[in-house]
Design an enzyme around this catalytic site. Structure first.
Site, PDB file in Angstrom:
ATOM      1  N   SER A   1      45.984  37.918  52.474  1.00  0.00           N
ATOM      2  CA  SER A   1      44.674  36.651  52.332  1.00  0.00           C
ATOM      3  C   SER A   1      45.337  36.529  53.948  1.00  0.00           C
ATOM      4  CB  SER A   1      44.343  35.879  51.956  1.00  0.00           C
ATOM      5  OG  SER A   1      43.486  36.946  50.367  1.00  0.00           O
TER       6      SER A   1
ATOM      7  N   HIS B   1      42.307  44.102  54.910  1.00  0.00           N
ATOM      8  CA  HIS B   1      42.510  43.076  54.653  1.00  0.00           C
ATOM      9  C   HIS B   1      41.231  43.817  53.663  1.00  0.00           C
ATOM     10  CE1 HIS B   1      41.119  38.558  54.274  1.00  0.00           C
ATOM     11  NE2 HIS B   1      41.774  39.229  52.788  1.00  0.00           N
TER      12      HIS B   1
ATOM     13  N   GLU C   1      38.916  43.860  57.388  1.00  0.00           N
ATOM     14  CA  GLU C   1      39.630  42.991  58.415  1.00  0.00           C
ATOM     15  C   GLU C   1      41.248  44.292  58.420  1.00  0.00           C
ATOM     16  OE1 GLU C   1      40.987  38.909  57.649  1.00  0.00           O
ATOM     17  OE2 GLU C   1      39.860  39.159  60.266  1.00  0.00           O
TER      18      GLU C   1
ATOM     19  N   ASN D   1      39.891  34.526  57.356  1.00  0.00           N
ATOM     20  CA  ASN D   1      39.765  33.150  57.148  1.00  0.00           C
ATOM     21  C   ASN D   1      39.822  31.470  58.405  1.00  0.00           C
ATOM     22  OD1 ASN D   1      39.813  33.857  54.042  1.00  0.00           O
ATOM     23  ND2 ASN D   1      41.777  34.881  54.127  1.00  0.00           N
TER      24      ASN D   1
HETATM   25  P1  NAD Z   1      46.229  39.090  41.376  1.00  0.00           P
HETATM   26  O1  NAD Z   1      47.101  38.252  40.823  1.00  0.00           O
HETATM   27  O2  NAD Z   1      44.788  39.859  40.837  1.00  0.00           O
HETATM   28  O3  NAD Z   1      46.889  40.814  41.153  1.00  0.00           O
HETATM   29  C1  NAD Z   1      49.010  40.582  41.705  1.00  0.00           C
HETATM   30  C2  NAD Z   1      49.164  41.566  41.046  1.00  0.00           C
HETATM   31  O4  NAD Z   1      50.039  41.530  41.779  1.00  0.00           O
HETATM   32  C3  NAD Z   1      49.845  41.124  39.513  1.00  0.00           C
HETATM   33  O5  NAD Z   1      48.994  42.769  38.433  1.00  0.00           O
HETATM   34  C4  NAD Z   1      51.107  41.239  39.218  1.00  0.00           C
HETATM   35  O6  NAD Z   1      51.535  41.811  37.872  1.00  0.00           O
HETATM   36  C5  NAD Z   1      50.930  42.316  40.512  1.00  0.00           C
HETATM   37  N1  NAD Z   1      52.541  41.987  40.970  1.00  0.00           N
HETATM   38  C6  NAD Z   1      53.206  41.350  41.188  1.00  0.00           C
HETATM   39  N2  NAD Z   1      54.897  41.386  42.085  1.00  0.00           N
HETATM   40  C7  NAD Z   1      54.774  42.623  41.399  1.00  0.00           C
HETATM   41  C8  NAD Z   1      55.759  43.503  41.901  1.00  0.00           C
HETATM   42  N3  NAD Z   1      56.842  43.134  42.453  1.00  0.00           N
HETATM   43  N4  NAD Z   1      55.386  45.052  42.947  1.00  0.00           N
HETATM   44  C9  NAD Z   1      54.509  45.197  41.406  1.00  0.00           C
HETATM   45  N5  NAD Z   1      53.362  44.586  41.349  1.00  0.00           N
HETATM   46  C10 NAD Z   1      53.514  43.198  41.472  1.00  0.00           C
HETATM   47  O7  NAD Z   1      45.951  39.303  42.810  1.00  0.00           O
HETATM   48  P2  NAD Z   1      44.802  39.387  43.732  1.00  0.00           P
HETATM   49  O8  NAD Z   1      43.953  38.456  44.163  1.00  0.00           O
HETATM   50  O9  NAD Z   1      44.846  40.862  43.046  1.00  0.00           O
HETATM   51  O10 NAD Z   1      45.520  39.433  45.245  1.00  0.00           O
HETATM   52  C11 NAD Z   1      46.109  40.017  45.920  1.00  0.00           C
HETATM   53  C12 NAD Z   1      46.455  39.900  47.321  1.00  0.00           C
HETATM   54  O11 NAD Z   1      45.178  40.379  47.732  1.00  0.00           O
HETATM   55  C13 NAD Z   1      46.609  38.654  47.892  1.00  0.00           C
HETATM   56  O12 NAD Z   1      48.509  38.953  48.780  1.00  0.00           O
HETATM   57  C14 NAD Z   1      46.074  37.899  48.449  1.00  0.00           C
HETATM   58  O13 NAD Z   1      46.095  37.427  48.716  1.00  0.00           O
HETATM   59  C15 NAD Z   1      44.309  39.860  48.640  1.00  0.00           C
HETATM   60  N6  NAD Z   1      43.663  38.675  48.346  1.00  0.00           N
HETATM   61  C16 NAD Z   1      43.145  38.598  47.366  1.00  0.00           C
HETATM   62  C17 NAD Z   1      41.428  38.197  47.053  1.00  0.00           C
HETATM   63  C18 NAD Z   1      40.756  37.807  45.897  1.00  0.00           C
HETATM   64  O14 NAD Z   1      39.522  37.964  46.553  1.00  0.00           O
HETATM   65  N7  NAD Z   1      41.359  37.906  45.417  1.00  0.00           N
HETATM   66  C19 NAD Z   1      40.665  38.610  48.842  1.00  0.00           C
HETATM   67  C20 NAD Z   1      40.929  39.690  49.574  1.00  0.00           C
HETATM   68  C21 NAD Z   1      42.987  39.558  49.877  1.00  0.00           C
END
Ligand code: NAD
Length: 295
Positions: free
Chosen positions: A118, A139, A151, A189
């Site tokens: 993000s 994204h 995005e 963002n």
């Molecule tokens: P989340 O915490 O729900 O999931 C992250 C996952 O990554 C977890 O299951 C964790 O176990 C795993 N993980 C951590 N280290 C790891 C590794 N070394 N190898 C493999 N897996 C690993 O997070 P999320 O909300 O799904 O966000 C993930 C990404 O997406 C982030 O970069 C976030 O900025 C981006 N994002 C999130 C949203 C949102 O609304 N949640 C929206 C757009 C983008």
């Protein structure tokens, strides 16, 4: 492009795996946690069932989508045959840089490396790999199976052919791609977070209450959700961290996080995930109840 590896099976990773598997790609879903992979497959199954109940998917298509999906706890095995890797692991710069160093080492030479970050610079991520021209931001929005936008972020070195491939692929997934350049907050963002911050400032300054601020933005601007409710959904810690990226990246005080937001995060009031933010959230209830702190 046939073989897609998704790293991280959390909120975003399971949604990304879902749309690729449903579109017919071979999907390798990778997470460090086996329990998280199990939860992700259960979530994908539940969401496919919801599509069936709405009439937008058949049982056969669900079966096919689940057949397309394999889970891995080993990154090395999970990326070995990938044409594209989409990284959706925890939003932490050091963690992502480490993951990209590993993908660069173990994914095939022609493989495109995308991040769903993000707020972390794509140029910075690309710089730790030996193929910065093949690194790009992809994204997706939450919830991924529902939200149309992708995005697409061009890093400083991203090759135009790579951007074109990712644009075409996003369309194939039924999404609407928008290409932007790699500057702090990208576009989504950079515009959303100052709006949320201004809503929090308006509450902090006593100009209006939680319900008034959200209702004005919902009914007046036709937003489906008010900015304070949206902040609760995104997570107040995530909002604060993105505002820091904008503030540090542009060096402009217009991005300085509101002290109320800082206090709420320090107090552990993170929104939906902690049960309280601007509203309180009770499991099983869909009512929107303003937090007592703001009555
Ligand atoms: P989340 O915490 O729900 O999931 C992250 C996952 O990554 C977890 O299951 C964790 O176990 C795993 N993980 C951590 N280290 C790891 C590794 N070394 N190898 C493999 N897996 C690993 O997070 P999320 O909300 O799904 O966000 C993930 C990404 O997406 C982030 O970069 C976030 O900025 C981006 N994002 C999130 C949203 C949102 O609304 N949640 C929206 C757009 C983008």
């Amino acid at each position: 492009m046939k073989n897609i590896s998704v790293i991280g099976a959390g909120t975003m990773g399971n949604g990304i795996a879902h749309v690729f598997a449903q579109t017919g790609f071979t999907v390798n879903l990778i997470d460090v946690s086996a329990a998280q992979l199990e939860r992700a497959v259960a979530t994908i199954t539940k969401n496919l069932d919801r599509q069936i109940s709405k009439g937008s998917l058949t049982e056969e298509q669900k079966k096919q989508a689940l057949n397309n999906l394999t889970t891995y706890t080993s990154l090395i095995e999970g990326v070995a045959k990938a044409d594209l890797v989409v990284e959706a692991a925890t939003e932490n710069t050091e963690l992502k840089l480490n993951i990209f160093k590993q993908i660069d080492e173990f994914a095939p030479k022609g493989c495109i490396l995308a991040s769903n970050t993000s707020s972390i610079s794509i140029t910075k991520i690309a710089a730790v790999t030996s193929r910065p021209e093949s690194v790009i931001g992809m994204h997706f929005m939450n919830p991924v199976p529902v939200m149309k936008l992708v995005e697409i972020i061009n890093g400083y070195a991203t090759d135009k052919a790579v951007t074109d491939t990712i644009v075409a692929l996003s369309k194939q997934l039924g999404k609407v791609p928008c290409v932007v350049n790699d500057y702090p907050g990208f576009i989504a963002n950079k515009i959303l977070m100052p709006m949320i911050n201004e809503a929090i400032y308006s509450l902090y300054e006593g100009i209006a209450g939680v319900e008034e601020i959200d209702t004005i933005m919902k009914l007046g601007m036709a937003h489906p959700m008010g900015p304070l409710q949206l902040a609760d959904f995104i997570g107040l810690d995530v909002c604060l961290s993105i505002l820091h990226v904008l503030y540090n990246g542009y060096g402009n005080t217009k991005y300085a996080p509101c002290p109320l937001l800082v206090n709420m995060v320090t107090a552990g009031k993170l929104g939906v995930k902690s049960g309280e933010g601007f509203y309180t959230y009770t499991a099983g209830s869909k009512d929107l109840v303003v937090s007592k702190r703001f009555l």
